[in-house]
Design an enzyme around this catalytic site. Structure first.
Site, PDB file in Angstrom:
ATOM      1  N   LYS A 287       4.543   4.256 -10.828  1.00  0.00           N
ATOM      2  CA  LYS A 287       5.733   4.042  -9.977  1.00  0.00           C
ATOM      3  C   LYS A 287       6.376   2.694 -10.292  1.00  0.00           C
ATOM      4  O   LYS A 287       5.692   1.697 -10.465  1.00  0.00           O
ATOM      5  CB  LYS A 287       5.333   4.125  -8.500  1.00  0.00           C
TER       6      LYS A 287
ATOM      7  N   CYS B 246       2.947  -2.174  -0.606  1.00  0.00           N
ATOM      8  CA  CYS B 246       3.009  -0.819  -1.177  1.00  0.00           C
ATOM      9  C   CYS B 246       2.388   0.245  -0.278  1.00  0.00           C
ATOM     10  O   CYS B 246       2.841   1.398  -0.283  1.00  0.00           O
ATOM     11  CB  CYS B 246       2.388  -0.815  -2.564  1.00  0.00           C
TER      12      CYS B 246
ATOM     13  N   ASP C  49      -2.348   1.628  -6.005  1.00  0.00           N
ATOM     14  CA  ASP C  49      -2.243   0.389  -6.802  1.00  0.00           C
ATOM     15  C   ASP C  49      -3.525  -0.453  -6.850  1.00  0.00           C
ATOM     16  O   ASP C  49      -3.464  -1.698  -6.801  1.00  0.00           O
ATOM     17  CB  ASP C  49      -1.092  -0.477  -6.278  1.00  0.00           C
TER      18      ASP C  49
HETATM   19  N1  TIU Z   1       1.148  -2.806  -4.751  1.00  0.00           N
HETATM   20  C1  TIU Z   1       1.743  -3.801  -4.097  1.00  0.00           C
HETATM   21  O1  TIU Z   1       1.548  -4.031  -2.918  1.00  0.00           O
HETATM   22  N2  TIU Z   1       2.609  -4.594  -4.847  1.00  0.00           N
HETATM   23  C2  TIU Z   1       2.902  -5.886  -4.536  1.00  0.00           C
HETATM   24  O2  TIU Z   1       3.689  -6.521  -5.215  1.00  0.00           O
HETATM   25  N3  TIU Z   1       2.244  -6.413  -3.488  1.00  0.00           N
HETATM   26  C3  TIU Z   1       2.271  -7.713  -3.075  1.00  0.00           C
HETATM   27  O3  TIU Z   1       1.710  -7.970  -1.995  1.00  0.00           O
HETATM   28  N4  TIU Z   1       2.837  -8.650  -3.818  1.00  0.00           N
END
Ligand code: TIU
Length: 243
Positions: free
Chosen positions: A139, A172, A34
């Site tokens: 995802k 994540c 991500d």
């Molecule tokens: N990729 C990921 O960690 N998504 C989130 O929403 N993370 C947050 O810390 N908000």
């Protein structure tokens, strides 16, 4: 020699906590989680949740260096992106409603619709752009295995070890490492290549991975990973030179 036979013979070691991790480059993948504009740039989802995105940006350079070493050593590289279909049919109503945000998932923001596939904010940051031969996993959840074909891709490549980078550490990255652990993968998380909006969570999340003898996996850093990847590459090249 096929990938599985090689995996029995070409084992390397990487410095890590709680102890060095044995890995074989043939059965190892770099997983970049991500690293999207929505999490790392002002105006994205992370920013709209009230976070300071500059806290994540320190991961970019170490991730770029590890990605370069992974490409040089020809290990499998896989990127993930969190986001949803434009009609949001794959987004649980609970996720859409959470936070009572003024600009939430699916709403129009400075980088297009927040966390929606195809929008500028959903893209991986340009510093880490995937190449054509690097699978990108879209995802809908926090975990990279949930409702994706990641496990299938890893199985088809005989991958056993995951070098994990990305954001955010306790969300994540942690969810994915836990999912991977239950599926039998060995996870090595690189401390300077994962980032959190909360410094205290960063510290504790990494501690949680290595507690109890490595309950979820191993923690190392970009320097050790790059050194191990390039060292094995040099060894492989010298074997080729001798034949
Ligand atoms: N990729 C990921 O960690 N998504 C989130 O929403 N993370 C947050 O810390 N908000």
């Amino acid at each position: 020699m096929d990938a599985l036979n090689q995996s029995e013979t070409a084992v390397q070691s990487i410095d890590a906590v709680p102890y060095p991790l044995a890995f074989n480059p043939v059965t190892t993948a770099l997983l970049l989680i991500d690293m999207q504009r929505d999490f790392l740039e002002p105006g994205g989802f992370g920013d709209m949740l009230g976070n300071d995105v500059s806290l994540l940006r320190s991961t970019i350079e170490p991730c770029r260096a590890v990605l370069q070493a992974a490409r040089q050593s020809a290990i499998t590289v896989i990127h993930t992106r969190e986001g949803h279909r434009p009609d949001l049919t794959d987004a649980p109503p609970s996720k859409l409603a959470r936070g009572h945000l003024e600009t939430g998932i699916g709403d129009e923001g400075p980088m297009g619709r927040v966390l929606v596939r195809g929008q500028p904010g959903h893209e991986i940051i340009p510093e880490l752009s995937p190449t054509d031969n690097e699978p990108v996993i879209d995802k809908p959840g926090k975990g990279a295995f949930y409702e994706t074909d990641l496990h299938l891709i890893l199985q088809n490549r005989h991958i056993r070890t995951l070098i994990v980078c990305g954001v955010t550490t306790e969300v994540c990255v942690h969810t994915t490492v836990r999912e991977a652990n239950d599926r039998g993968y060995e996870c090595l998380v690189l401390a300077d290549c994962v980032g959190s909006y909360f410094p205290e969570f960063q510290h504790v999340a990494l501690e949680m991975i290595v507690a109890q003898g490595g309950i979820f996996g191993w923690v190392s850093d970009s320097k050790s990973a790059i050194s191990a990847l390039l060292n094995q590459q040099e060894q492989r090249l010298s074997i080729v030179d001798c034949t």
